[in-house]
Design an enzyme around this catalytic site. Structure first.
Site, PDB file in Angstrom:
ATOM      1  N   ARG A  64      -1.240  -9.077   3.810  1.00  0.00           N
ATOM      2  CA  ARG A  64      -0.084  -9.379   4.230  1.00  0.00           C
ATOM      3  C   ARG A  64       0.318 -10.242   4.807  1.00  0.00           C
ATOM      4  O   ARG A  64       0.949  -8.997   5.729  1.00  0.00           O
ATOM      5  CB  ARG A  64       0.482  -9.455   2.694  1.00  0.00           C
ATOM      6  CG  ARG A  64       1.763 -10.306   2.692  1.00  0.00           C
ATOM      7  CD  ARG A  64       1.534 -12.239   1.975  1.00  0.00           C
ATOM      8  NE  ARG A  64       2.396 -12.938   1.384  1.00  0.00           N
ATOM      9  CZ  ARG A  64       2.999 -13.765   2.318  1.00  0.00           C
ATOM     10  NH1 ARG A  64       3.058 -13.294   4.056  1.00  0.00           N
ATOM     11  NH2 ARG A  64       3.943 -14.470   1.852  1.00  0.00           N
ATOM     12  N   GLU A  72       0.888 -22.342  -1.908  1.00  0.00           N
ATOM     13  CA  GLU A  72      -0.033 -21.682  -2.819  1.00  0.00           C
ATOM     14  C   GLU A  72      -1.451 -22.049  -3.288  1.00  0.00           C
ATOM     15  O   GLU A  72      -0.548 -23.580  -3.168  1.00  0.00           O
ATOM     16  CB  GLU A  72      -0.006 -21.702  -3.949  1.00  0.00           C
ATOM     17  CG  GLU A  72       1.853 -20.083  -4.142  1.00  0.00           C
ATOM     18  CD  GLU A  72       1.935 -19.638  -3.256  1.00  0.00           C
ATOM     19  OE1 GLU A  72       0.913 -18.222  -3.169  1.00  0.00           O
ATOM     20  OE2 GLU A  72       2.385 -18.594  -2.949  1.00  0.00           O
ATOM     21  N   ARG A 114       0.211  -4.326  -1.319  1.00  0.00           N
ATOM     22  CA  ARG A 114      -0.544  -4.471   0.654  1.00  0.00           C
ATOM     23  C   ARG A 114      -0.026  -4.407   0.894  1.00  0.00           C
ATOM     24  O   ARG A 114       0.846  -3.694   1.649  1.00  0.00           O
ATOM     25  CB  ARG A 114      -0.393  -6.513  -0.206  1.00  0.00           C
ATOM     26  CG  ARG A 114      -1.408  -6.949  -1.442  1.00  0.00           C
ATOM     27  CD  ARG A 114      -0.740  -8.749  -0.983  1.00  0.00           C
ATOM     28  NE  ARG A 114       0.585  -9.078  -1.063  1.00  0.00           N
ATOM     29  CZ  ARG A 114       1.600 -10.313  -1.169  1.00  0.00           C
ATOM     30  NH1 ARG A 114       0.359 -10.658  -1.444  1.00  0.00           N
ATOM     31  NH2 ARG A 114       2.573 -10.047  -1.079  1.00  0.00           N
TER      32      ARG A 114
END
Length: 168
Positions: A64, A72, A114
């Site tokens: 990320r 999104e 992540r």
């Protein structure tokens, strides 16, 4: 006199603690780092504008990008947001099958597991590029904010030029 002695003692302890943290690179002196081996990683896939999959030692690792938030496109129960596809396509165009270097900040993982990183493509930080193109908003979660000023400045440039998400 006793108050002065207590104050001096507290100050001395605070100084010793800060010196210890400085020597160990901890506390407020903790620095971000690039991958210790200076390796580059192949970007296998782009999930969306701010999340990629790299090949790290033969394993897929989700990364990320720190400091940016793109509209999104794949979030469950969330419609595709304006410029989401553009941000995803931009990231795909520039990073898919490319070798990148990762620079970590103070916290290497987020609550979803992540890897959090600044992604370098050659000598250019891709996180900044997304903001400069108006395809991401600057968004920081302390303590990971080493490049906050740089990314916020890139966003201001995009806003001034009314690029993409900043279009009026």
């Amino acid at each position: 006199m006793k108050k002065i002695t207590t104050g001096v003692l507290i100050l001395a302890i605070a100084i010793v603690v800060l010196i210890f943290q400085y020597i160990n690179g901890d506390g407020p002196f903790k620095k971000s780092s690039t991958d210790v081996r200076g390796e580059s990683y192949l970007v296998k896939r782009v999930i969306d504008g701010d999340t990629i999959i790299i090949d790290k030692d033969g394993q897929d690792e989700r990364v990320r990008l720190i400091g940016v938030d793109t509209p999104e496109t794949v979030k469950p129960n969330t419609p595709v947001q304006p410029y989401g596809k553009a941000a995803s396509n931009f990231t795909k165009k520039h990073l898919t099958n490319q070798r990148v270097r990762l620079e970590y900040d103070r916290e290497p993982k987020d609550k979803y597991g992540r890897t959090l990183a600044y992604v370098w493509l050659g000598d250019e930080m891709f996180n900044v590029k997304l903001a400069k193109e108006g395809l991401a908003r600057a968004k920081f979660y302390p303590p990971n904010d080493k490049y906050r000023i740089l990314i916020e400045q890139a966003q201001k440039e995009a806003q001034k030029k009314q690029l993409n998400i900043w279009e009026r």
